[in-house]
Design a protein around this motif. Structure first.
Motif, PDB file in Angstrom:
ATOM      1  N   ASN A 245       0.787  -1.235   0.000  1.00 20.26           N
ATOM      2  CA  ASN A 245       0.000   0.000   0.000  1.00 20.26           C
ATOM      3  C   ASN A 245       0.817   1.283   0.000  1.00 20.26           C
ATOM      4  O   ASN A 245       0.251   2.363  -0.055  1.00 20.26           O
ATOM      5  CB  ASN A 245      -0.856  -0.011   1.283  1.00 20.26           C
ATOM      6  N   GLU A 246       2.161   1.176   0.117  1.00 21.61           N
ATOM      7  CA  GLU A 246       2.923   2.412   0.344  1.00 21.61           C
ATOM      8  C   GLU A 246       3.974   2.703  -0.708  1.00 21.61           C
ATOM      9  O   GLU A 246       4.475   3.818  -0.775  1.00 21.61           O
ATOM     10  CB  GLU A 246       3.672   2.313   1.689  1.00 21.61           C
TER      11      GLU A 246
ATOM     12  N   GLY B 115       5.048   8.367  -5.914  1.00 19.62           N
ATOM     13  CA  GLY B 115       4.737   9.709  -6.425  1.00 19.62           C
ATOM     14  C   GLY B 115       5.976  10.525  -6.762  1.00 19.62           C
ATOM     15  O   GLY B 115       5.957  11.747  -6.684  1.00 19.62           O
ATOM     16  N   ILE B 116       7.071   9.828  -7.132  1.00 19.92           N
ATOM     17  CA  ILE B 116       8.298  10.560  -7.487  1.00 19.92           C
ATOM     18  C   ILE B 116       8.417  10.566  -9.011  1.00 19.92           C
ATOM     19  O   ILE B 116       8.819   9.570  -9.622  1.00 19.92           O
ATOM     20  CB  ILE B 116       9.531   9.909  -6.829  1.00 19.92           C
TER      21      ILE B 116
ATOM     22  N   CYS C 120       8.767   8.046 -13.934  1.00 20.92           N
ATOM     23  CA  CYS C 120       8.136   7.794 -12.635  1.00 20.92           C
ATOM     24  C   CYS C 120       8.968   6.724 -11.942  1.00 20.92           C
ATOM     25  O   CYS C 120       9.205   5.662 -12.508  1.00 20.92           O
ATOM     26  CB  CYS C 120       6.705   7.296 -12.847  1.00 20.92           C
ATOM     27  N   LEU C 121       9.418   6.996 -10.731  1.00 16.70           N
ATOM     28  CA  LEU C 121      10.298   6.036 -10.045  1.00 16.70           C
ATOM     29  C   LEU C 121       9.485   4.928  -9.381  1.00 16.70           C
ATOM     30  O   LEU C 121       8.532   5.203  -8.661  1.00 16.70           O
ATOM     31  CB  LEU C 121      11.102   6.736  -8.967  1.00 16.70           C
TER      32      LEU C 121
ATOM     33  N   ASN D 173       1.818  -2.624  -5.291  1.00 19.76           N
ATOM     34  CA  ASN D 173       0.768  -1.611  -5.190  1.00 19.76           C
ATOM     35  C   ASN D 173      -0.068  -1.438  -6.464  1.00 19.76           C
ATOM     36  O   ASN D 173      -1.300  -1.572  -6.437  1.00 19.76           O
ATOM     37  CB  ASN D 173       1.459  -0.283  -4.817  1.00 19.76           C
ATOM     38  N   LEU D 174       0.573  -1.168  -7.588  1.00 16.46           N
ATOM     39  CA  LEU D 174      -0.188  -0.895  -8.816  1.00 16.46           C
ATOM     40  C   LEU D 174      -0.940  -2.135  -9.290  1.00 16.46           C
ATOM     41  O   LEU D 174      -2.137  -2.059  -9.618  1.00 16.46           O
ATOM     42  CB  LEU D 174       0.756  -0.401  -9.918  1.00 16.46           C
ATOM     43  N   TYR D 175      -0.259  -3.285  -9.318  1.00 16.17           N
ATOM     44  CA  TYR D 175      -0.940  -4.512  -9.754  1.00 16.17           C
ATOM     45  C   TYR D 175      -2.122  -4.806  -8.824  1.00 16.17           C
ATOM     46  O   TYR D 175      -3.189  -5.233  -9.260  1.00 16.17           O
ATOM     47  CB  TYR D 175      -0.005  -5.726  -9.730  1.00 16.17           C
ATOM     48  N   GLY D 176      -1.901  -4.558  -7.511  1.00 16.44           N
ATOM     49  CA  GLY D 176      -2.939  -4.848  -6.530  1.00 16.44           C
ATOM     50  C   GLY D 176      -4.140  -3.933  -6.696  1.00 16.44           C
ATOM     51  O   GLY D 176      -5.289  -4.343  -6.499  1.00 16.44           O
TER      52      GLY D 176
END
Ligand code: NAD
Length: 490
Positions: A125-126, A132-133, A144-145, A230-233
């Motif tokens: 989740n984090e 957000g970099i 986007c990192l 995170n993104l896949y989830g």
């Protein structure tokens, strides 16, 4: 109930249908003898419109710190720029590292095309691309990192395994793209395999996210617990929620080391707000996840089984009402009463819920201590005037005595040495420099440690030669193992 968690919780009724479903849920919790006490905070639309850009007033943070278990109603995010997502703010500020979303079908009582589905998505989740970099680096290229950490991966993966054990689950599937992102997704998959050895009683598999998503969408019944980045989830948990039937049914948890937040997955449904027709089941299921998290699994079991009985008896809110499967169309509060009347009963057809054994442990991260050796640097250069060969010549002339140019890539594709004329090039070049002992442009040369002072000399030499450097990325060996991906052809 676990000693460390108090029975006083924080509740935010939220916006739209939030207050009505919250009332219904708290009535059920009280009738089931949970003995909880509630401190109510106001988050959401009113907080936003009174000038609080993240939708949560300062004093609400104090309440959350005092009562770290948070049952949250859905909130309305006002339209327009300048309003930050309340959920993202709460997740990041309070370190809620695990997003847990169970999605189950209730065939034949609630229409679904996947009668055997019972999946829990455990989403990191984090981190990942959600850090957000982002940067625009040249005229052509934006970046986007993607950040994946060892403690972040360990925490979420241990959580997924412990969740599976505590909830009587049989299998944990890890979804990654480690065939492409060998360093970041590779870390996640390796961590899953390593930690998985501590859970020999659970079946374990690693799948590539693309085929995994296709299979989740077509055969959700073959999945049990899914753990992923995170993104896949984010994507896969929406797929599973959509497959399970109604958006009104599923709950979710955002779990942190100290503070955890529980809510329905749906929004504030302004179209039906105040009409007493909303389905409170999503928030009720979230509340049951909360009880389990608090070590009150027996109460969660009692409530969920009563709720399953109401579904089986055909007592349905409008969103799941079908002439064939339903007996009585009821409103929000009447549905809550139907659940309360069935407390103590077990469902006849649907699989009864067996209470989870208790709170999931917290994890202590022990940072390993590998030897870390600097062995090169990737210098990113902006250039729209030269061919790859011309650029290589400039770089070699400027830096040849300091470090050796090993290769140049453009958007990850090797363009020097021996590039292809056909390769499309932007104005953004990754130039890899390694030890001065390596032969020039030798893709096979192994990496060896270099002195740090060479990096500064290299940057000075590039500047003297009017090379437009954008950023550098140091290359490290960790106990001799590469901590970076190879360039194409290396
Ligand atoms: P929504 O989930 O509120 O509604 C989508 C559709 O599902 C609507 O037709 C609605 O009537 C129906 N629906 C939702 N929950 C229901 C329930 N419990 N019972 C019966 N029907 C239900 O999504 P939306 O309309 O896109 O968003 C409305 C607002 O909610 C927006 O301001 C959005 O930003 C916010 N939102 C908040 C959260 C949250 O607080 N976690 C999540 C999603 C959306």
């Amino acid at each position: 109930m676990s000693d460390s968690i108090s029975k006083r919780i924080t509740v935010a009724p939220g916006d739209g249908i939030g207050p009505e479903i919250t009332r219904a849920v708290l009535d059920i919790l009280d009738a089931a003898g949970c003995g909880l006490e509630y401190d109510t905070i106001e988050v959401g639309e009113r907080a936003y419109l009174s000038g609080n850009s993240s939708g949560i007033p300062a004093q609400a943070w104090d309440t959350l710190r005092r009562n770290p278990i948070f049952l949250k109603g859905p909130i309305t995010t006002p339209q327009g720029a300048g309003y930050k997502s309340l959920n993202v703010t709460i997740r990041k500020t309070l370190g809620l590292f695990a997003n847990v979303r169970p999605c189950r079908s209730f065939h034949p009582f609630v229409f679904t095309q996947h009668p055997n589905m019972d999946v829990v998505v455990v989403r990191e989740n984090e981190e990942d691309l959600y850090a957000g970099i982002e940067h625009r680096q040249t005229v052509d290229v934006y970046q986007c990192l993607k950040i994946v950490s060892l403690p972040g991966s360990e925490k979420i993966i241990r959580y997924a395994f412990d969740y599976a054990l505590a909830n009587g689950r049989k299998k944990v599937t890890c979804l990654v793209k480690d065939n492409i992102m060998k360093v970041t997704d590779g870390l996640f998959a390796d961590t899953f395999r390593r930690i998985g050895k501590e859970y020999p009683g659970l079946q374990q598999e690693v799948q590539i996210i693309d085929i995994g998503t296709a299979r989740v969408a077509t055969q959700p019944g073959r999945y049990d617990v899914i753990v992923t980045l995170n993104l896949y989830g984010d994507i896969i948990s929406d797929v599973t929620a959509e497959l399970s039937g109604s958006v009104g049914m599923a709950g979710s948890a955002n779990v942190g080391d100290r503070i955890s937040m529980f809510e329905a997955i749906h929004g504030s449904a302004p179209d039906i707000a105040g009409l007493d027709v909303a389905n409170p089941s999503g928030m009720l299921n979230a509340a049951c996840m909360m009880l389990t998290h608090m070590g009150m699994g027996e109460h969660a079991e009692r409530i969920q089984n009563a709720w399953l009985c109401a579904l089986e008896d055909g007592i349905h809110t409008g969103d799941i009402f079908r002439e064939v499967t339903s007996r009585q169309r009821v409103g929000t509060q009447a549905f809550a009463q139907a659940v309360i009347e069935r407390l103590g009963r077990k469902p006849a057809t649907l699989t009864a819920v067996r209470g989870a054994s208790g709170a999931i442990p917290r994890y202590a991260y022990v940072r390993p201590t590998p030897r870390r050796d600097l062995c090169g640097v990737d210098v990113f250069v902006c250039d729209d005037k030269h061919t790859p060969d011309e650029l290589a010549k400039i770089l070699i002339e400027a830096t040849g005595k300091i470090l050796r140019l090993k290769l140049i890539t453009n958007r990850g594709v090797k363009v020097w040495p021996e590039g292809f004329d056909e390769t499309f090039c932007t104005d953004h070049w990754r130039c890899r420099f390694v030890s001065p002992n390596a032969p020039m442009g030798d893709l096979r040369a192994s990496y060896e440690p270099i002195e740090r002072s060479r990096l500064l000399s290299l940057m000075q030499a590039l500047d003297d030669a009017h090379v437009d450097t954008i950023k550098t990325e140091n290359l490290y060996l960790f106990d001799g193992t590469r901590g970076f991906s190879l360039g194409q052809g290396e």
